[in-house]
Write an enzyme that holds these catalytic residues in place. Structure first.
Site, short mmCIF file in Angstrom:
data_model
loop_
_atom_site.label_atom_id
_atom_site.label_comp_id
_atom_site.label_asym_id
_atom_site.label_seq_id
_atom_site.Cartn_x
_atom_site.Cartn_y
_atom_site.Cartn_z
N GLU A 63 20.33 2.62 -30.33
CA GLU A 63 20.49 1.26 -30.84
C GLU A 63 21.93 0.98 -31.28
O GLU A 63 22.39 -0.16 -31.28
CB GLU A 63 19.52 1.04 -32.02
CG GLU A 63 19.13 -0.41 -32.22
CD GLU A 63 18.01 -0.60 -33.24
OE1 GLU A 63 17.86 0.25 -34.13
OE2 GLU A 63 17.30 -1.61 -33.14
N HIS A 89 9.25 24.56 -21.07
CA HIS A 89 8.19 24.44 -20.07
C HIS A 89 8.05 23.00 -19.60
O HIS A 89 7.01 22.60 -19.12
CB HIS A 89 6.87 24.95 -20.65
CG HIS A 89 6.92 26.39 -21.06
ND1 HIS A 89 6.41 27.40 -20.28
CD2 HIS A 89 7.48 27.00 -22.14
CE1 HIS A 89 6.63 28.56 -20.87
NE2 HIS A 89 7.27 28.35 -22.01
N LYS A 132 12.02 -11.30 -29.91
CA LYS A 132 11.42 -11.79 -31.15
C LYS A 132 11.17 -13.29 -31.08
O LYS A 132 10.15 -13.80 -31.53
CB LYS A 132 12.34 -11.49 -32.34
CG LYS A 132 12.33 -10.03 -32.79
CD LYS A 132 13.13 -9.89 -34.09
CE LYS A 132 13.43 -8.43 -34.40
NZ LYS A 132 14.38 -8.28 -35.51
#
EC number: 5.3.1.9
Lengths: 411, 411
Positions: free
Chosen positions: B258, B284, B400
């Site tokens: 960010e 793994h 938003k």
């Protein structure tokens, strides 16, 4: 002029499809949806213990965890499932503190049978409780040393077929046995995967042209895109809009990273980097990087259509915060999906970030298994186009060898 | 000839350092290690409830979670800490099922005061239990609407300074208050951060030349590398060898992603992609991609020198698995660090993957706060070199806005 070349032009869809059909004859994972589940269900019915601990790492646990974590709060499960998978001592201690070892079934899973972490953890468990045929079962390859151990102790063993790789093994005994024991409907899991299998292998719609892509067409299209733009878009973000998919994201990261990070037939380093994020939490984290950062990422959104949950934002006004009353009475399941849609719209409107949206029906066995099987197909297809071996992991051997030398020297 | 240009040549270390010293005058996070903690400790001493629930998202929770998760199994903590941070309905339900709301302190954290998820969750909590000054405390900006709410209800409020951004706020009230309440030594946290602060701002060793890099020299060197090679190595992997650092990894992903995913002064998309993985589990999984995949990644290893834990692999021989007896009697803490060293050696031997190794002393407040403060400095330095604003997040606003429009339309 003599002319030789090793240029490999991109396969057509039909050629790619044929290559996968041929690969299906030797790679076992493709046919796991047709597995007979009787033995797993019969064994599950005999388990008396209330806790189940899987001892394993990587491909031995990630897929099982993905399915368990997805479903556990939406189903009435009969037992609790734990995973012992790391050598971090504090992690081991804190997990074992919460488990009554006398009331626990241990499932030891290692394909090779000699996975260092798994054997170390199983030895530790042996120091806490007597492990015998009444509380221990083993999942491994037929000729492994772990099977020798199981036979010497009269323990039940379930087989991982040689031609099923760890990260593709979730629908083998590796996943089905522990999931059946805790009460997950493994037949519906297989039906979900079979649906995707059939759509891919049995529908003959390659020539059709419609807007809503069939499973077959969309995996072919996606694989082609990922391979062709591998240098521009070397990062593939899966943006899952449900905390229930956190385990799936981790499984995806192993599947994608370990399958596609390889030297290709020309000994060139290939590799697409998987990133898994969760909405809406990561709207407050990674999203900024997607929107304004370098154009090196594709984004795949995963939404859950129906959470089967009516929880709503209550109709409460908080003094000072009245401006937010527009969220009152909204179901949280609608809110999270509206958040997903808003983020999708914001990203699509930029026009230079490749993205797609997968809607899964609900929180169910059928949905998660279908999603996972589709991702396995996508991985196999992408590997074919990148001209790499999807199923090995030669890169991790050198570290293992160095470790063994270090430990032997330290003795 | 007239000549104008906006070419910006790379800053020298001295210039970069001066720019940070200047920035320190206006950005509050740099000086958080000097914060007076009396008010937090006094409030903490008054809390009677046994559970603490933080309601917040992103920068309001990630740093606190990182420290809590790092320490919780190594300290005798007095209370349990939970985080409500997502709108996923099943997540909300399953978390609340395990919490006795009558015996809970709620800490509502939102810098802006109107974070949608936080307010939605707090409304939901209000429908379960009466929230008043006895069980609710608020952390927000001084002039926010959440503070209006707190004042209207006579609730205690702790301030987030305007010039401290959410993802840099862990050493403000945002982290210190909940951590003090559950029994973590916040003065030692600040001392750990101050040690890094002092090394960076007060040592004048830029001209010295020694092999063991001081904190100051290493963050300058790393930032310069990340910025200069941003196009070749656009992915920065943090490979933490302890499950106790999983929260730190998540915090790092937000901080790095960010802060650095931005348009630069020439309106070019910049962005370094953070990846956080855990050893040995991800040996793994992601390791294969690092070793054989495209050379687009740097790798930073983090090791814990002392786990303060004597747990060992017991001296047990398992029939059939005798070949693995060389791990008997090894402390798990040694094993995990040997695993880290083997992986580091394998990667270093390739010579074309940039990597570095950070050893933190132990599982303590001092160590984790120092690590986090160093990462904050590194982020600020890298942003300066990339010529971007480290502290805003304009990219998330459009989503938003779209969401608000969707929800208002749906009413």
């Amino acid at each position: 002029m003599q002319y030789r070349n090793n240029f490999n032009s991109t396969m057509l869809d039909k050629e790619l499809f044929s290559a996968i059909v041929k690969e299906k004859e030797e790679r076992g994972y493709y046919n796991l949806p047709f597995k007979d589940t009787t033995a797993f269900k019969e064994y599950a019915a005999t388990v008396k213990q209330n806790n189940v601990v899987v001892i394993g790492i990587g491909g031995s646990t990630l897929g099982t965890y993905a399915i368990y974590q997805f479903l556990k709060h939406s189903k009435e499960l009969t037992k609790e499932l734990f995973f012992l998978e790391t050598t971090d001592p504090i992690d081991i201690q804190s997990k074992m503190k919460n488990i009554d070892v006398e009331d626990t079934l241990f499932i030891v899973i290692s394909k090779s049978g000699t996975t260092l972490e798994t054997v170390a953890l199983f030895k530790y468990v042996n120091s806490l409780v007597k492990c015998d045929k009444h509380n221990t079962v083993v999942i491994t390859e037929n000729d492994s040393k772990l099977n020798t151990y199981a036979q010497a102790n009269g323990m039940k063993m379930f087989e991982i077929p040689k031609n099923v790789g760890g990260r593709f093994s979730v629908l083998s005994a590796v996943g089905l046995l522990p999931l059946a024991i805790v009460g997950i409907d493994i037949d519906t899991l297989l039906r979900g995967a079979k649906n995707v299998h059939d759509s891919f292998f049995e529908e003959s719609d390659l020539e059709q042209n419609d807007d809503s892509l069939s499973i077959k067409k969309r995996v072919l299209k996606k694989a082609r895109f990922f391979a062709e733009y591998k240098n521009s878009f070397n990062i593939n973000v899966v943006f899952s809009y449900s905390s229930r998919l956190e385990g799936f994201n981790k499984w995806y990261i192993q599947l994608w990273g370990e399958s596609l990070g390889k030297l290709d037939i020309n000994s060139t380093h290939q590799g697409l980097t998987p990133v898994g994020i969760i909405g809406p939490v990561d709207q407050h984290s990674f999203l900024q990087l997607i929107i304004e950062g370098r154009r090196d990422k594709t984004v795949t959104f995963i939404k859950v259509n129906d959470f089967h949950c009516d929880l709503s934002v209550p109709d409460i006004t908080l003094k000072g915060l009245e401006e937010l009353d527009y969220i009152n009475n909204i179901k949280f399941s609608s809110l999270i999906n509206e958040q997903a849609d808003a983020t999708i719209e914001a990203i699509c409107s930029l026009n230079d970030i490749p993205c797609d949206v997968m809607n899964i029906d609900d929180i169910s066995e059928y949905s998660i298994a279908g999603l996972m099987y589709e991702y396995e197909l996508l991985t196999s297809l992408t590997a074919k186009l990148l001209q790499i071996n999807c199923y090995n992991q030669p890169g991790v051997e050198s570290g293992k060898k160095i470790l063994k030398e270090k430990l032997l020297k330290g003795q």
